[in-house]
Design a protein around this motif. Structure first.
Motif: not given
Length: 120
Positions: A76-77, A70, A46-48, A72-73
């Motif tokens: 962002a990453l 998704d 995941d991004v975090r 969008d994530a």
């Protein structure tokens, strides 16, 4: 001798972070890279966790499937990585040839089903 069979001196071993939501993909890719002499310093789904792994491990390369879970994530990453770590090499992997190049920016794009040597 294929790329995967060529030994890499310890001092020159690139440090890699793998980012993919599927743990099986993370492990399979880590195994291929380690066998080829690269050092996988972290995996994330995941991004975090990916951002924490990059901050903590200072990799040379980040291999990422930008669907987390998704697009969008993933966008962002990728934006965060490109801005925060401009010297890190980014490799985008995925199934769709039309999707990943639009997300890649300065990244290299590799099909997820590419030959293992392509990732090395």
């Amino acid at each position: 001798m294929s790329v995967a069979e060529q030994p890499v001196p310890d001092a020159d071993r690139p440090r890699v972070v793998i980012v993919d939501v599927d743990r099986r993909v993370q492990q399979s890719l880590a195994d291929v890279l380690e066998l080829a002499g690269l050092t996988v310093v972290a995996t994330a789904g995941d991004v975090r966790t990916a951002l924490e792994a990059v901050e903590r491990n200072a990799p040379d390369v980040i291999i990422i499937d930008p669907r987390l879970p998704d697009v969008d994530a993933g966008r962002a990453l990728l934006s965060s990585l490109e801005l925060g770590w401009p010297d890190v090499r980014i490799v985008v992997m995925g199934w769709s040839e039309g999707l990943e190049p639009s997300l890649a920016g300065r990244a290299t794009v590799i099909a997820k089903n590419a030959d293992p040597d392509a990732f090395v």
